[in-house]
Design a protein around this motif. Structure first.
Motif, PDB file in Angstrom:
ATOM      1  N   PRO A 183       0.811  -1.225   0.000  1.00 33.86           N
ATOM      2  CA  PRO A 183       0.000   0.000   0.000  1.00 33.86           C
ATOM      3  C   PRO A 183       0.841   1.270   0.000  1.00 33.86           C
ATOM      4  O   PRO A 183       0.466   2.266  -0.638  1.00 33.86           O
ATOM      5  N   ASP A 184       2.001   1.265   0.700  1.00 30.68           N
ATOM      6  CA  ASP A 184       2.826   2.470   0.744  1.00 30.68           C
ATOM      7  C   ASP A 184       3.415   2.774  -0.632  1.00 30.68           C
ATOM      8  O   ASP A 184       3.508   3.937  -1.034  1.00 30.68           O
ATOM      9  N   PHE A 185       3.807   1.741  -1.379  1.00 29.49           N
ATOM     10  CA  PHE A 185       4.300   1.961  -2.740  1.00 29.49           C
ATOM     11  C   PHE A 185       3.161   2.424  -3.641  1.00 29.49           C
ATOM     12  O   PHE A 185       3.346   3.268  -4.524  1.00 29.49           O
ATOM     13  N   TYR A 186       1.975   1.860  -3.400  1.00 27.50           N
ATOM     14  CA  TYR A 186       0.775   2.248  -4.152  1.00 27.50           C
ATOM     15  C   TYR A 186       0.558   3.765  -4.033  1.00 27.50           C
ATOM     16  O   TYR A 186       0.351   4.460  -5.035  1.00 27.50           O
ATOM     17  N   PHE A 187       0.609   4.283  -2.804  1.00 31.73           N
ATOM     18  CA  PHE A 187       0.368   5.722  -2.605  1.00 31.73           C
ATOM     19  C   PHE A 187       1.524   6.564  -3.124  1.00 31.73           C
ATOM     20  O   PHE A 187       1.317   7.684  -3.594  1.00 31.73           O
ATOM     21  N   LEU A 188       2.748   6.025  -3.057  1.00 32.14           N
ATOM     22  CA  LEU A 188       3.906   6.749  -3.587  1.00 32.14           C
ATOM     23  C   LEU A 188       3.750   6.958  -5.095  1.00 32.14           C
ATOM     24  O   LEU A 188       3.920   8.067  -5.602  1.00 32.14           O
ATOM     25  N   LEU A 189       3.422   5.883  -5.813  1.00 30.60           N
ATOM     26  CA  LEU A 189       3.290   5.990  -7.269  1.00 30.60           C
ATOM     27  C   LEU A 189       2.101   6.859  -7.665  1.00 30.60           C
ATOM     28  O   LEU A 189       2.126   7.534  -8.695  1.00 30.60           O
ATOM     29  N   LYS A 190       1.056   6.805  -6.841  1.00 25.78           N
ATOM     30  CA  LYS A 190      -0.156   7.555  -7.168  1.00 25.78           C
ATOM     31  C   LYS A 190       0.097   9.061  -7.118  1.00 25.78           C
ATOM     32  O   LYS A 190      -0.636   9.852  -7.712  1.00 25.78           O
ATOM     33  N   SER A 191       1.173   9.458  -6.439  1.00 25.55           N
ATOM     34  CA  SER A 191       1.423  10.889  -6.223  1.00 25.55           C
ATOM     35  C   SER A 191       2.182  11.569  -7.353  1.00 25.55           C
ATOM     36  O   SER A 191       2.370  12.774  -7.326  1.00 25.55           O
ATOM     37  N   PHE A 192       2.663  10.790  -8.365  1.00 23.73           N
ATOM     38  CA  PHE A 192       3.364  11.447  -9.470  1.00 23.73           C
ATOM     39  C   PHE A 192       3.066  10.723 -10.787  1.00 23.73           C
ATOM     40  O   PHE A 192       2.317   9.752 -10.822  1.00 23.73           O
ATOM     41  N   ASP A 193       3.645  11.214 -11.868  1.00 27.82           N
ATOM     42  CA  ASP A 193       3.366  10.695 -13.209  1.00 27.82           C
ATOM     43  C   ASP A 193       4.024   9.330 -13.399  1.00 27.82           C
ATOM     44  O   ASP A 193       5.115   9.217 -13.944  1.00 27.82           O
ATOM     45  N   TYR A 194       3.307   8.304 -12.939  1.00 28.07           N
ATOM     46  CA  TYR A 194       3.850   6.940 -12.999  1.00 28.07           C
ATOM     47  C   TYR A 194       3.849   6.373 -14.417  1.00 28.07           C
ATOM     48  O   TYR A 194       4.516   5.384 -14.702  1.00 28.07           O
ATOM     49  N   SER A 195       3.056   6.942 -15.323  1.00 23.97           N
ATOM     50  CA  SER A 195       2.914   6.378 -16.672  1.00 23.97           C
ATOM     51  C   SER A 195       4.259   6.293 -17.395  1.00 23.97           C
ATOM     52  O   SER A 195       4.460   5.430 -18.248  1.00 23.97           O
ATOM     53  N   LEU A 216       0.315  -0.705 -18.239  1.00 24.71           N
ATOM     54  CA  LEU A 216      -0.012   0.665 -17.834  1.00 24.71           C
ATOM     55  C   LEU A 216      -1.506   0.806 -17.579  1.00 24.71           C
ATOM     56  O   LEU A 216      -1.928   1.398 -16.579  1.00 24.71           O
ATOM     57  N   GLN A 217      -2.324   0.252 -18.474  1.00 25.64           N
ATOM     58  CA  GLN A 217      -3.778   0.324 -18.300  1.00 25.64           C
ATOM     59  C   GLN A 217      -4.222  -0.390 -17.031  1.00 25.64           C
ATOM     60  O   GLN A 217      -5.117   0.079 -16.317  1.00 25.64           O
ATOM     61  N   ALA A 218      -3.587  -1.519 -16.734  1.00 23.93           N
ATOM     62  CA  ALA A 218      -3.905  -2.244 -15.498  1.00 23.93           C
ATOM     63  C   ALA A 218      -3.545  -1.400 -14.280  1.00 23.93           C
ATOM     64  O   ALA A 218      -4.313  -1.318 -13.313  1.00 23.93           O
ATOM     65  N   ALA A 219      -2.365  -0.770 -14.322  1.00 23.63           N
ATOM     66  CA  ALA A 219      -1.940   0.087 -13.209  1.00 23.63           C
ATOM     67  C   ALA A 219      -2.894   1.268 -13.030  1.00 23.63           C
ATOM     68  O   ALA A 219      -3.265   1.618 -11.904  1.00 23.63           O
ATOM     69  N   GLU A 220      -3.294   1.880 -14.135  1.00 24.60           N
ATOM     70  CA  GLU A 220      -4.222   3.014 -14.061  1.00 24.60           C
ATOM     71  C   GLU A 220      -5.539   2.610 -13.411  1.00 24.60           C
ATOM     72  O   GLU A 220      -6.103   3.340 -12.592  1.00 24.60           O
TER      73      GLU A 220
END
Length: 560
Positions: A445-457, A466-470
């Protein structure tokens, strides 16, 4: 927690899929032959802990409901109910009100009515006939054999008490003429045709006395719950014996299958006629090592056997043939010669190759014309053989006709396509990196929130990952157990894939590397736009490209 959530958490994916596929332990996963495509080497994996499956051959994956929906063409509600039933869980009434459920209720009540009718005065002749064919009273009751009377009045009253609509009764196909109250199998012995879940889905009927103007056997037409080509008579009684023995015996008729069961051969099923469809056999195919075809020893039976052998590439199990005495069927053998003779016939099955050879060379004539005809038949059969059968087949034809094997091969214009052994799947560096990231998003979950905070694409090389991650990152506080049903089938397949590949999670001390990679790629993207205008930018771009490769390689090598 509501009833739905409670039942969902109790459903075991291993138990459900184990109903259709023979699974073996391999590490933390279970492995078996994929039910969605034909294969000889298992590439289908199940992760019981995560409740996911994935096939590395055909790329199908997801959760237990995805499995049932795809395999049986069910709605989600139907798949949920079936999964619960397989796991012995009760489903609330809201899932029972579909038309499919109502039709099953009609058929169940009708089966009870037919069963009772056999033991009444109107069923006296039918019962005497069954006794004459060697069936005991206890066996007839256990297997719910019945009789269809002329008068349908009592059945109609019983269905009214269940508040069943005329539309549902019509769709159940129990009447050939509902308006005039004519039962479809009127005057016949009834055989309940069930699915693996022990639900009646149709009936077959047999005349008590053969009549020239009426067929001896009748089946129900296809309905919402019944497809003749996909049905196997006695699969409900045979399934556990099939699983235990890893063999299944296939016969043609109702009485043949019933007598086999009464005599102890309980891994026997019957196709409804001789038109077995491999797609309908798939739920048994993955559970067994061998299908023993034991059709009647007449021209129709031999043609049907040959037709099945011509489709050997559509089965995962081995196909063999048990040869009965000429002109007989399994019921004849058991009643005339006994169980011991049948045991020898079943044990002395022959290969598909030997059956073809025996069929082609059954004529003992040794004339030039006869040899030519046999040779033409032998060559024609080669296009129906699997690659693993050709060598044995050519050798035996060569011995029979005294023709060199090389000539037989050169004369065969159409030889079945050779299968290539399954190759280990190789992924490029970028694609495997995508798997690392997606696995870490799911598990941490901590990595999940880290990636969600910037342009992970910018981190992804593969659009599908990428579509799965989005899709995952669009869910607030994603949890695989709570949110798996919220995802698309495509994303569920990707999740299943990486979990069953056992793709490592990126360690905490490497997360900084991830951020550096994202920054590097973003800088490269901005520089690329100015390369044509700023020549000095090329040097910086090449340095960044080198750095990007180093970072990607470093992450891709984690825990490998």
């Amino acid at each position: 927690m509501d009833d739905f959530e409670y039942i969902k958490k109790q459903i075991s994916i291993a138990e459900v899929i184990g109903h259709y596929v023979h699974l073996r332990q391999r590490g933390n996963s279970l492995v078996g032959l994929c039910p969605f495509h034909n294969e000889k080497t298992p590439s289908f994996y199940v992760n019981p802990e995560k409740g996911l499956f994935y096939c590395f051959g055909c790329k199908v994956g997801g959760d237990v409901f995805t499995f049932l929906m795809k395999l049986e063409n069910l709605t989600f509600i139907e798949a949920f109910k079936k999964a619960a039933s397989i796991c012995g869980l009760e489903v609330s009434a809201e899932f029972e009100n579909s038309s499919k459920g109502q039709i099953l209720r009609v058929l169940n009540e009708t089966g009870n009515f037919f069963l009772e009718s056999l033991w009444r005065e109107e069923g006296k002749n039918a019962l005497e006939y069954l006794h004459s064919r060697g069936f005991s009273d206890d066996f007839l009751r256990e297997y719910e054999i019945g009789f269809v009377p002329e008068d349908a009045g009592e059945l109609i009253e019983r269905l009214k008490k269940l508040s069943i609509s005329e539309d549902i009764i019509y769709k159940s196909a129990i009447f050939s003429n509902l308006k005039e109250k004519i039962l479809r199998l009127s005057g016949r012995i009834s055989f309940p045709i069930k699915n693996v879940e022990n639900e009646i889905i149709a009936f077959g009927g047999r005349l008590i006395r053969d009549q020239s103007d009426s067929p001896k056997y009748l089946n129900y037409p296809d309905t919402i719950v019944f497809k003749k080509k996909n049905a196997l008579f006695l699969i409900d009684k045979a399934i556990e014996h099939i699983k235990n023995s890893r063999k299944v015996i296939l016969v043609e008729g109702y009485l043949d299958a019933l007598m086999m069961h009464q005599q102890g051969f309980k891994n026997t099923v019957a196709s409804l006629g001789t038109a077995l469809n491999p797609s309908g056999f798939k739920r048994v195919d993955k559970l067994v090592e061998r299908l023993i075809i034991m059709y009647d020893a007449d021209d129709a039976g031999r043609i049907a056997t040959n037709r099945l052998l011509n489709m050997t590439d559509q089965f995962s199990c081995n196909l063999s043939v048990a040869l009965l005495p000429e002109g007989s069927d399994p019921h004849d053998v058991l009643t005339k010669y006994g169980k011991d003779t049948m045991e020898k016939i079943v044990q002395n099955y022959i290969s598909g190759v030997d059956f073809r050879i025996s069929t082609i060379f059954c004529d003992l004539s040794n004339t030039i014309e006869s040899k030519r005809q046999k040779y033409r038949l032998a060559i024609a059969q080669m296009q129906n053989l699997g690659a693993e059968e050709i060598e044995e087949y050519v050798k035996k034809v060569s011995e029979k006709l005294h023709i060199p094997a090389s000539r037989i091969l050169s004369d065969a214009e159409k030889i079945s396509k050779r299968r290539t052994p399954g190759e280990r799947i190789a992924y490029n560096l970028g694609s495997y990196f995508d798997r690392h990231i997606l696995r870490t998003i799911i598990e941490r979950p901590d990595f999940y929130f880290l990636l969600k905070s910037f342009d992970y694409s910018i981190l992804f090389n593969d659009d599908e990952f990428l579509q799965a991650a989005e899709e995952i990152l669009n869910i607030d506080g994603f949890d695989i157990d709570d949110n798996i049903l919220d995802l698309s089938d495509k994303t569920k397949a990707k999740i299943s894939q990486i979990i069953l590949e056992n793709v490592p999670i990126i360690p905490d001390d490497q997360w900084e590397t991830i951020l550096q990679l994202a920054w590097t790629r973003k800088s490269m993207l901005l520089l690329r736009e100015n390369l044509s205008k700023d020549k000095d930018a090329m040097v910086e771009f090449l340095d960044l490209a080198k750095r990007e490769k180093e970072l990607s390689s470093k992450i891709a090598r984690i825990n490998l």
